[in-house]
Design an enzyme around this catalytic site. Structure first.
Site, short mmCIF file in Angstrom:
data_model
loop_
_atom_site.label_atom_id
_atom_site.label_comp_id
_atom_site.label_asym_id
_atom_site.label_seq_id
_atom_site.Cartn_x
_atom_site.Cartn_y
_atom_site.Cartn_z
N CYS A 8 -45.62 73.89 30.51
CA CYS A 8 -45.22 72.58 31.04
C CYS A 8 -46.29 71.56 30.65
CB CYS A 8 -44.99 72.63 32.55
SG CYS A 8 -46.47 72.89 33.55
N ARG A 14 -45.10 73.72 37.29
CA ARG A 14 -43.94 74.51 36.89
C ARG A 14 -44.29 75.77 36.10
NH1 ARG A 14 -40.71 69.78 34.03
NH2 ARG A 14 -42.86 69.37 33.41
N ASP A 123 -40.23 67.72 37.16
CA ASP A 123 -41.66 67.95 37.38
C ASP A 123 -42.03 67.55 38.81
OD1 ASP A 123 -44.43 68.10 37.33
OD2 ASP A 123 -44.60 67.14 35.36
#
Length: 160
Positions: A8, A14, A123
């Site tokens: 990420c 994440r 996100d």
């Protein structure tokens, strides 16, 4: 052995969540010897930082073990080493391809591409919604394990 790298933007939300969820799914199914699982970032912004508190909170809530770690940036060599490079949104995919120098072996995917309804995972650094991110990550990891499980392996179960 299947080598999976979750990637990420910063490697604190994440990708680390997916790394630890996938490791736990693999452990619960006794597939540890069949997988190498790690995570990285596309940016240098969080290099050296540990997992975000919101991610740790969700992992604790779902009884997913994790360890202290330091965010790292993906390298071109990761493309050669890993069988799958898994991003979470289209920006991740663009940056992963840029760092890797392309994707001639078709190793780069979104995590939810392995589910029945492919889409990006927001996100939580920006949304603050670690609950929805966990739900999406867990679904994606279960589906990924289902599609990439070892021969004669059992299907993954939902982590509650």
């Amino acid at each position: 052995m299947m080598r999976i790298l979750f990637i990420c933007h910063g490697n604190i939300c994440r990708s680390t969540m997916a790394e630890f969820v996938m490791k736990e799914l693999v452990r619960r199914h006794h597939f540890e010897e069949a997988y190498e699982i790690a995570s990285a970032a596309t940016s240098r912004e969080e290099i050296g930082n540990d997992t975000h508190w919101g991610t740790r909170e969700q992992l604790d809530l779902h009884h997913i073990p994790y360890a202290p770690r330091k965010a790292r940036q993906m390298t071109r060599g990761d493309y050669e080493h890993y069988d799958l490079l898994i991003g979470f949104d289209d920006e991740n995919l663009r940056e992963i391809r840029r760092i890797a120098g392309g994707d001639p072996d078709r190793k780069i995917h979104l995590l939810l591409d392995f589910t029945a309804h492919p889409r990006e995972i927001a996100d939580p650094w920006y949304t603050g919604d670690f609950v929805s991110t966990y739900r999406d990550v867990e679904e994606g990891c279960r589906s990924l394990l289902h599609k990439q499980r070892p021969a004669n392996g059992k299907l993954p179960t939902v982590i509650r």
